[in-house]
Design an enzyme around this catalytic site. Structure first.
Site, PDB file in Angstrom:
ATOM      1  N   ASP A 106       0.817  -1.218   0.000  1.00  0.00           N
ATOM      2  CA  ASP A 106       0.000   0.000   0.000  1.00  0.00           C
ATOM      3  C   ASP A 106       0.850   1.266   0.000  1.00  0.00           C
ATOM      4  O   ASP A 106       2.024   1.246   0.391  1.00  0.00           O
ATOM      5  CB  ASP A 106      -0.909   0.012   1.231  1.00  0.00           C
ATOM      6  CG  ASP A 106      -0.110  -0.052   2.514  1.00  0.00           C
ATOM      7  OD1 ASP A 106       0.867  -0.849   2.573  1.00  0.00           O
ATOM      8  OD2 ASP A 106      -0.417   0.686   3.459  1.00  0.00           O
ATOM      9  N   GLU A 107       0.227   2.324  -0.438  1.00  0.00           N
ATOM     10  CA  GLU A 107       0.746   3.680  -0.258  1.00  0.00           C
ATOM     11  C   GLU A 107       2.183   3.880  -0.724  1.00  0.00           C
ATOM     12  O   GLU A 107       2.967   4.551  -0.070  1.00  0.00           O
ATOM     13  CB  GLU A 107       0.620   4.101   1.218  1.00  0.00           C
ATOM     14  CG  GLU A 107      -0.818   4.164   1.683  1.00  0.00           C
ATOM     15  CD  GLU A 107      -0.952   4.749   3.082  1.00  0.00           C
ATOM     16  OE1 GLU A 107      -1.869   5.536   3.307  1.00  0.00           O
ATOM     17  OE2 GLU A 107      -0.115   4.403   3.965  1.00  0.00           O
ATOM     18  N   ASN A 108       2.519   3.277  -1.833  1.00  0.00           N
ATOM     19  CA  ASN A 108       3.816   3.574  -2.431  1.00  0.00           C
ATOM     20  C   ASN A 108       3.628   4.733  -3.397  1.00  0.00           C
ATOM     21  O   ASN A 108       3.050   4.567  -4.460  1.00  0.00           O
ATOM     22  CB  ASN A 108       4.337   2.339  -3.165  1.00  0.00           C
ATOM     23  CG  ASN A 108       5.664   2.618  -3.846  1.00  0.00           C
ATOM     24  OD1 ASN A 108       6.355   3.591  -3.513  1.00  0.00           O
ATOM     25  ND2 ASN A 108       6.017   1.782  -4.801  1.00  0.00           N
TER      26      ASN A 108
END
Lengths: 701, 701
Positions: free
Chosen positions: B326-328
């Protein structure tokens, strides 16, 4: 009429036996709002205050060692939690802060964790900053706890009062024993109690690691000891190392006890060949009963124990190993012909045989670099002088032992599991005024130790037996002898108790859990009103009246009740004051409390009714109302300034007798106080009784 | 006037958006007093009861496996604790009891701890005895929890109602995730939450083991990962094995998450050579911020992760490894010329590069015999079909993923840390009625998972965020879809919450600790009255409004407040009922509550005053009184059966606006309800509003 006389006589007796009040601390300090415990040796309060702000920071100078940095970091966290202020500084390291820091800790050397190390410190706080100086790191640790206890607040903010404190302990051994054998206590129970100990400057954690119900420490040499002898509940070596380090970080020594030669079932389950009577042995699920013992005539016993103690001597860094030695009836020895033959002709008694056993053990343990400690039964002719005696059966052995050249520790009078009020342990001085002992002999009294035997506790309830009473004992062992005013102690104890629960101790919070479980209800306030004025029956009464096992639920009202029911303590204090100086304000407080107890009753009855587990407590609820009404009547008579009618007093006798009956293994603790009001009403005047003293409903316990 | 319209309009809106009530369970069962949660698939109540006595015993027949014996023994202990009755039987073993036992558990096979295993059971209780039958041990475990929840009491004793239950889960994945990376959670926190999960039939514990603040699992292959990347707080392999076994004993699968390729600071502290931007890296002490990522162009990254995941695949027996994803943001990749060069020409976006990274990881992990799970960002073209998608950003990805052939888990709407009321998660159906999905596609929706992110919790407060809300989610995932009556859910939730605290969960008891610490007082009832009608601001508001670090004290009033303030829930329900059917009894309940809030205020103000940490909460205390008075005025107007004057209503506008303002990161949760009374007063009649629904003060959140 005879009964009334009895009542009055009992009352007079309780007066006579009440302890004399001694106040070594000026009233101004007692009323300063500083809830320090243990109270320091020297305190001077100044004008001014050090305000706690986001900029608060700590610098450490000198050669403090890691313990002080870690303790200072924990102090930051504690101050944050109690004030809600997040500081700019989060961690205290070698380069933190500077001489401008709000708290400067100056330590000359790290110090060594051992008895007799310098634990003194000096703390100076003015409106600009604070300086804590200590010879070594242990003293700094103690001083940091004092610093934390000084935190106060008022509408203007959080602050510490300007103060000058010079402090050092009166005794070097200030212990807490936890019996982890009868009911095992997991690592987190030990951790939180270590935090509690550190907060009140206790410095020795004694773990009772073996008994008939289990052996609680992993042995790599003899893995069968826990494999067969622990029902799966024990500390691994990794865990015990963690506990030792956790305690060490907080300046606390961990002393292991392996109870021998009796109390030995858990060993004999896997090693019946070392027993004094044929096996097989099974772990006890009950308490008391026979105490099987090792065979002292069997050379294998010593080979086995030698290897075991060598392993434990390496595992535990403390220079002491406690070998128990208590309650060996000798019955198994007397019944074993081989042992009887072995005793011929030189060993003339089982006591002498035990001494020989202890001597052999001591020789091995001394060779491992440790000193032995034992319960006072081991004090027998021939015992080596290095052995330390722990006096549990009375104080006589304490003085006998030091006169014979031993060092000693007092436990008698400090048994937390017996649930006497905190004032008992508090007033139990190891060396009361007037004790005739020479100076060097006196020095051999190392201190004292609070004992938490675990027949009737589980991890969820044990804290409520240890705390806050252990804090009062901690003060007895640290503070000057003349700090012994009970009412003031209770006032501080109540505040310190809240600080202790901030360390994740459960003595307050878990009472609510028990009450909610007992009622199945979320709102238990009315029950709490009752619980706050009762306490468990004291001494061994509960054990004697029930057939308890390691599986017993221990979830009844007596498990929720505590040795220090605050409402009762407060009420007794008001009545004490009123009987001495009958002023309207105090009378109003007493009346309000009595009326609250009466008003609470309907809600309480409603709560009890659908909860069969609470039915046994009904008589106490009823007596609380009856006595509250009596108390109000007594006050009415007193207000009228005429002696109350004897006939009225006679009618109260049954009520008092009823109110003194235990129920659900608990007792009402406001009975004596109401009786004092009745006696006062009978006298018919409001003149002060200068000889009056604190009564605490001891009758029947 | 414009403001009043606004108020009324907002109110109308909240009505329109309120969920429709659906009741799949007959009213007679809802009123039966059986506080089961999750509610079973089929329940029939009969006449009679099975009384609980000292003779209660359990026999197990068939081939149950150790799990069932242990669970049955735990059932004995729980029944004992909740009734105070000590049974003759203490332990359930293969030879315990017989067909005469009061509870016979018949199990065909032990079962395997995996998704999709048969968890069904059948429970028959009559006045003589009880029979629990299950195909396998997991079903028996679930049935034993139902048995325990059936325990009731009345003045005659403890008993279980005669009942016939056939039950099985609706979804096979019923998870709880705990983020142990941002604020580490020690083993005992995990243990007690596993007990809570088992009680409400949750079956997957997902541990978020790495993030920018720390890596929380010991690696023997790369000890530097925790050595440098954990600030000393992590699970040893011994501890994690213990956790896995503890969960397994209770029929719960432990799924580890290692969040990659971003959220990677804790890895890069010791392995900066694998980062996408030059180091050095330091563990974050704050939350949010940049999300450093592994370098996907570096072959060393895969060699390193391959060895790491092989070790973890051996350590964790579950067939799943969660790899995060997530959230890269891709910022580091875009800024690294070498990575940009590596992408040429085939990889056209950072998303595609991440997919390639995930594919390579998945190939290694699959070779280790595990399936991968990832947050919904990993759902990109080219992702292998075996990957399980965890939908957190919305439900769209849930359906998209199953349509593309993936299995999925719903997390969106189940974020416990956002502190929405339990009803939100409860009504968040993974497959709401009307969802267009084919049967086999639908089967790929494995279930859902409650998520406990830990930016703003510490071990002392985390339980109060998980529980009891997670129990409502557990019911959503286990029970039939049409079990969704909110008021009835809350009624049972309140009872279940007490049972959960009996498992040593701290969600109730620790509130008192926080309040006592905040006030320095033992008596905090008046503050509790306030806390019981406020809850923390919801969503990310608190994070947005404060500069939190891993050192933040998290000991303020919002940490003591909870998502489900019972007094407010109760009050809202009464007002709902009253607006629909204005009867005098309900009015009396409402009036009594309003009067209690007013009467409480003086004591509350006295408590707040000397506690600066509580000063921010003053506006809420004032609004509570103001609105309580308004509510009483509204009821007066309603009683007069004439429309209240518009001028009066206009004057209330400011009060409502003020009452809706958050303070101390909390909000009053009885505002909408009072407003509904005001609106009702304006209408001037007591006619029932059939379209009225539950309002829950969502405004501004």
């Amino acid at each position: 009429m005879a009964k009334l006389i009895l009542v009055v006589f009992a009352f007079a007796l309780s007066l006579a036996s009440a302890p004399a009040s001694a106040e070594g601390v000026p009233t101004s300090l007692q009323q300063s709002g500083m809830n320090l415990m243990p109270w320091p040796a020297h305190v001077r309060l100044h004008e001014g205050r050090l305000a706690l702000t986001q900029q608060f920071d700590i610098a450490v100078t000198g050669h403090p060692g890691q313990r002080v940095y870690d303790a200072a970091t924990r102090l930051l966290q504690s101050l944050q939690r109690r004030s809600g202020i997040e500081f700019d500084q989060h961690v205290v390291k070698a380069r933190s802060g500077g001489e401008q820091a709000e708290l400067v800790i100056d330590v000359r050397r790290p110090g060594v964790l051992k008895l007799g190390e310098d634990e003194s410190y000096r703390l100076l706080i003015d409106s600009g900053h604070a300086v804590l100086t200590a010879e070594d790191g242990l003293g700094a640790l103690r001083g940091l706890q004092t610093f934390l206890q000084l935190l106060q607040s008022d509408p203007n903010g959080y602050y510490l009062p300007a103060v000058e404190i010079r402090d050092q302990p009166r005794f070097e051994w200030r212990g807490l024993m936890i019996d982890v054998a009868r009911h095992f206590q997991p690592v987190d129970v030990i951790e939180r109690n270590i935090r509690g100990m550190a907060a009140v400057k206790l410095n020795v954690l004694h773990l009772h690691l073996s008994d008939n119900q289990g052996l609680r420490i992993q042995s790599n040499v003899f893995p069968e000891l826990t494999g067969l002898g622990s029902n799966g509940q024990y500390y691994t070596q990794t865990q015990i190392k963690h506990i030792i380090q956790y305690a060490d970080d907080r300046g606390i020594i961990v002393v292991p006890e392996f109870d021998l030669p009796a109390h030995a079932v858990s060993w004999l389950v896997s090693h019946p060949e070392l027993a004094s009577a044929p096996g097989p042995y099974h772990l006890y699920t009950r308490f008391g009963g026979k105490n099987p013992a090792f065979d002292p005539s069997n050379p294998e016993t010593y080979r086995f124990l030698g290897r075991f103690f060598k392993e434990m001597a390496n595992l535990f860094p403390a220079p002491y190993i406690h070998i128990g030695g208590d309650e060996n009836s000798g019955a198994q020895w007397s019944n074993n012909p081989a042992i009887q033959a072995y005793m011929q002709p030189a060993i003339t008694s089982n006591a002498a045989l035990q001494t020989q056993f202890i001597q052999k053990l001591a020789a091995m343990i001394t060779a491992d670099g440790k000193q032995i400690i034992g319960w006072d039964e081991i004090l027998q002719p021939g015992l080596e002088k290095g052995a330390i005696i722990q006096s549990w059966r009375g104080k006589e052995s304490l003085y006998q032992a030091v006169r014979e050249g031993h060092r000693t520790i007092l436990s008698n009078g400090y048994y937390l599991d017996l649930l006497y009020p905190a004032s008992d342990g508090y007033l139990n001085d190891p060396i009361p005024p007037g004790t005739h002992l020479g100076r060097s002999t006196r020095r051999n009294i190392l201190g004292g130790e609070a004992e938490m035997w675990s027949e009737l506790v589980r991890p969820e309830t044990i804290d409520s037996r240890i705390w806050p009473s252990a804090a009062a004992i901690a003060e007895r062992l640290w503070s000057p002898q003349d700090v012994r005013d009970v009412a003031w102690m209770y006032k501080r104890l109540r505040a310190v108790n809240l600080q202790l629960e901030g360390l994740c101790l459960t003595q307050i919070r878990n009472q609510g859990v028990l009450l909610r479980q007992l009622t199945g209800q979320r709102e238990v306030e009315s029950l709490r009103v009752l619980v706050d004025v009762i306490s468990p029956v004291r001494g061994y009464q509960r054990m004697a009246s029930g057939d308890y096992t390691i599986y017993s639920p221990l979830a009844s009202i007596t498990d929720a009740a505590t040795a220090n029911p605050w409402a009762a303590i407060q009420f007794n204090e008001w009545v004490d004051r009123f009987v001495q100086h009958p002023d309207p304000d105090t009378e109003q407080q007493i009346r309000a409390q009595l009326e609250q107890w009466i008003a609470n009753d309907p809600a309480l009855e409603t709560l009890i009714q659908p909860s069969p587990a609470l039915h046994p407590v009904k008589p106490l609820a009823q007596s609380l109302v009856t006595l509250s009404r009596l108390g109000l009547q007594a006050l009415d008579y007193i207000d009228q300034k005429q002696p109350a009618p004897q006939a009225w007093a006679r009618q109260t006798t049954t009520d008092f007798l009823q109110a003194r009956e235990p129920a659900a293994a608990t007792k009402l603790r406001m009975v004596d106080a109401v009786e004092r009001l009745v006696v006062m009403a009978l006298k018919g005047d409001r003149s002060s009784e200068t000889d009056a003293e604190h009564g605490d409903d001891r009758d029947g316990d």
